[in-house]
Design a protein around this motif. Sequence first.
Motif, mmCIF file in Angstrom:
data_model
loop_
_atom_site.group_PDB
_atom_site.id
_atom_site.type_symbol
_atom_site.label_atom_id
_atom_site.label_comp_id
_atom_site.label_asym_id
_atom_site.label_seq_id
_atom_site.Cartn_x
_atom_site.Cartn_y
_atom_site.Cartn_z
ATOM 1 N N ASP A 180 0.628 -1.591 -0.161
ATOM 2 C CA ASP A 180 -0.280 0.134 0.376
ATOM 3 C C ASP A 180 0.991 0.691 0.155
ATOM 4 O O ASP A 180 2.324 1.598 0.204
ATOM 5 C CB ASP A 180 -1.012 -0.087 1.311
ATOM 6 C CG ASP A 180 -0.117 0.133 1.915
ATOM 7 O OD1 ASP A 180 1.089 0.679 2.827
ATOM 8 O OD2 ASP A 180 -0.837 -0.751 3.625
ATOM 9 N N ARG A 181 0.035 2.324 -0.178
ATOM 10 C CA ARG A 181 1.126 3.691 -0.511
ATOM 11 C C ARG A 181 1.988 4.337 0.823
ATOM 12 O O ARG A 181 3.166 4.380 0.937
ATOM 13 C CB ARG A 181 0.325 4.792 -0.892
ATOM 14 C CG ARG A 181 0.470 6.317 -0.678
ATOM 15 C CD ARG A 181 2.235 6.254 -1.447
ATOM 16 N NE ARG A 181 1.957 5.882 -3.032
ATOM 17 C CZ ARG A 181 0.962 6.703 -3.614
ATOM 18 N NH1 ARG A 181 1.055 7.634 -3.887
ATOM 19 N NH2 ARG A 181 0.528 6.556 -5.353
ATOM 20 N N LYS A 182 1.437 3.947 1.907
ATOM 21 C CA LYS A 182 2.328 3.908 3.132
ATOM 22 C C LYS A 182 3.492 3.767 3.873
ATOM 23 O O LYS A 182 4.784 3.658 3.451
ATOM 24 C CB LYS A 182 1.563 4.029 4.490
ATOM 25 C CG LYS A 182 2.060 4.328 5.785
ATOM 26 C CD LYS A 182 0.513 4.307 7.156
ATOM 27 C CE LYS A 182 1.777 5.005 8.320
ATOM 28 N NZ LYS A 182 1.820 3.207 8.639
ATOM 29 N N SER A 183 2.832 1.903 2.970
ATOM 30 C CA SER A 183 4.329 0.989 3.490
ATOM 31 C C SER A 183 5.245 0.989 1.885
ATOM 32 O O SER A 183 6.916 1.044 2.277
ATOM 33 C CB SER A 183 3.639 -0.038 2.939
ATOM 34 O OG SER A 183 2.854 -0.869 4.627
ATOM 35 N N GLY A 184 4.771 1.294 1.174
ATOM 36 C CA GLY A 184 5.718 1.925 -0.084
ATOM 37 C C GLY A 184 6.441 2.412 0.457
ATOM 38 O O GLY A 184 7.822 2.383 -0.313
ATOM 39 N N ASP A 185 5.958 3.345 0.801
ATOM 40 C CA ASP A 185 6.395 5.218 1.431
ATOM 41 C C ASP A 185 7.817 4.610 2.238
ATOM 42 O O ASP A 185 9.197 5.035 1.873
ATOM 43 C CB ASP A 185 5.646 6.380 1.864
ATOM 44 C CG ASP A 185 5.498 6.591 0.481
ATOM 45 O OD1 ASP A 185 6.043 6.628 -0.534
ATOM 46 O OD2 ASP A 185 4.083 7.589 0.675
ATOM 47 N N GLU A 186 7.252 4.077 3.038
ATOM 48 C CA GLU A 186 8.418 3.838 3.785
ATOM 49 C C GLU A 186 9.405 3.052 3.215
ATOM 50 O O GLU A 186 10.942 2.522 3.204
ATOM 51 C CB GLU A 186 8.078 2.634 5.644
ATOM 52 C CG GLU A 186 7.459 3.625 5.986
ATOM 53 C CD GLU A 186 6.030 2.581 6.976
ATOM 54 O OE1 GLU A 186 5.258 2.690 7.699
ATOM 55 O OE2 GLU A 186 6.256 1.099 6.605
ATOM 56 N N ILE A 187 9.076 2.006 2.054
ATOM 57 C CA ILE A 187 10.329 1.136 1.922
ATOM 58 C C ILE A 187 11.100 1.677 0.666
ATOM 59 O O ILE A 187 12.571 2.177 0.974
ATOM 60 C CB ILE A 187 9.832 0.422 1.132
ATOM 61 C CG1 ILE A 187 8.828 -1.196 2.332
ATOM 62 C CG2 ILE A 187 10.564 -0.598 -0.092
ATOM 63 C CD1 ILE A 187 10.078 -1.549 2.648
ATOM 64 N N LEU A 188 10.717 3.332 0.277
ATOM 65 C CA LEU A 188 11.429 3.893 -0.607
ATOM 66 C C LEU A 188 12.540 4.937 0.028
ATOM 67 O O LEU A 188 13.505 4.647 0.243
ATOM 68 C CB LEU A 188 10.334 4.793 -1.388
ATOM 69 C CG LEU A 188 9.360 4.403 -2.525
ATOM 70 C CD1 LEU A 188 8.437 5.235 -3.314
ATOM 71 C CD2 LEU A 188 10.593 3.596 -3.875
ATOM 72 N N SER A 189 11.574 5.367 1.497
ATOM 73 C CA SER A 189 12.659 6.040 2.702
ATOM 74 C C SER A 189 13.568 5.555 3.080
ATOM 75 O O SER A 189 14.916 5.887 2.713
ATOM 76 C CB SER A 189 11.754 6.709 3.350
ATOM 77 O OG SER A 189 10.322 6.965 3.289
#
Lengths: 232, 385
Positions: A180-189
């Motif tokens: 999902d977007r939130k988890s995806g953002d964490e991974i990208l960070s």
Amino acid sequence: MSGQNGILVKVKDVEKTFRRGSEEIHVLSGLNLEVAEGEFLALMGPSGSGKTTLLNLIGGLDRPTSGSLEVSGERIDQMSGRQLAEWRARHVGFVFQFYNLLPVLTAERNVELPLLLTHLTKAQRRRHVHTALEVVGLSHRARHYPHTLSGGEQQRVGIARAIVTDPTMILADEPTGDLDRKSGDEILSLLQALNREHGKTIIMVTHDPHASARATRTVHLDKGQLSMEAPA
Amino acid sequence: MKLLFLVWSNLKRRKLRTSLTLLSIFVAFLLFGLLCTIENAFTAGVTMAGADRLIVRHKVSLLVSLPMTYGPRMERIPGVVSATHSTWFNGIYQNEPKNFFPSIPVEPEPFLEMYPEYVLPADQKQAWLQTRTGAVIGRQLAERFGWKIGDRVPLTSPIWPRKEEGAWEFDIVGIYDAGKKSTDTSGFFFRYDYFDEARAYGQGEVGWYYVQVENPERADEVARAIDAEFANSPYETKTEPEGAFAQGFIQQVGNIGTILIAILSAVFFTILLVAGNTMAQAVRERTGELGVLKAVGFSDGLVLALVLAESCLLAALGGLTGLGAAWLVTVRGSPVPTMLPVFYLPNEDLLLGVGLVVVLGVVTGIVPAIQAMRLPVAVALRRNA
């Protein structure tokens, strides 16, 4: 670690053809690409454009039909299967779209896998695993099996496995594609932090412009050729 | 060794399937151990047979007697060291057919000299020589009926009644032990002179002769010479090596070895399919994981070794516990001492079993292991996606 002029990856006139029955499919056609050491490169393009094939070639998972592939000054397209396996163990950390963790192993055992090919002692392996899990913020979930972890956590374990041997580069194939977007953002960070703070060279395949925005450079592929290049 | 946990974890992946496969392998090797024990029990006579011993019987049948006068004539034939005789007594204790055991009248001294595998203490041998009604029994028989030295044992024989009415009376004067593992200790031996004098008929006759030859390599030649000596007489003989004689005896039941091999072949063929299918499925359903292992640097050879180690571990867990269980069953002794007095799993069969475990592990694992080895890493990862 890098080749000439800080260039880590040099792809030159690479062609890749697959055969399906009597039909020949040209996936990559005379492709040229250079990736500098410490770069965070995003590979974008529509489905079937050859992104994953290119990533597999750079990671030594596949061989080009013609052309040359140089990583850290080494011609990986000329290596034998055994040499390539050893080279991957030392130089490449893979992050997959569907995490690809072994369901029968705990998080820490999954992270330990690449270290089993080294001469490290059990205690040394344990220390490395602990460090990698700390970097991704999951040391408290070390003894958990994949099915008890969320998608984002599983991907972080996947990243810990990719960095535990301190490889030359990290290759990520749609690392946020199943999140999902939130988890995806964490991974990208996390990937961004690995690039900025630890100096890791990262090549990431993605469909998502939001993900590619985190990269230092984006290249687009279409029908097996680079169509355009854009710095972040 | 550090990869063992990976092999073990894969076996635990499908617990029910692994348990059922292990159980099948366990049962197959338990059966193997027990059938080998039974075959060994049947062929104990052949195993025990001395290469330097011949058996001389009547040409027509073992049931037809030979004259006692043949013994000295045989001893005069070149190549013969000594000759002694036996007769089938068929003794039964307490008139109960189930209380049957091999009982044989012999000449104590020549018999013990010819059969050093029957180990009898010197004082008991002396007692036998001094006691006309004395009998020497095997350890297993003594334990079976709780007999001890000094006991008086009455036996009846449907073949050999006494001149006077009543049972035959014997005094236990010795208990012999086995000199070899394959020695039968369920026997009951008593003195021929007592038997010959007291039987109702057949005086001066014996059942068969044991002949010891000087050179085992010339045994056939000596056998021909013995048969030639008694040719065209009312008591023509058939002489053969003791092993062949015992083999002929067993073959009256049927070809035990062939029957057992047929059963075991069917069992192992089935097990090969069961374990092979388990391994093939186990590898097929984790193609993607094999791709991951290769991606992180496991070489093709190492992946092959991991799959083979898994099939070998599966075979070893099931097979070795099965063999162990068979050994435990046999170590407690024969469940039917009357029929199978010699009952143990020979070391050669145990080793053969271990060899079969290895073969099973390799054969069931080799095809999936080669498939896993040849699997292109990019293809494996794509299948997983």
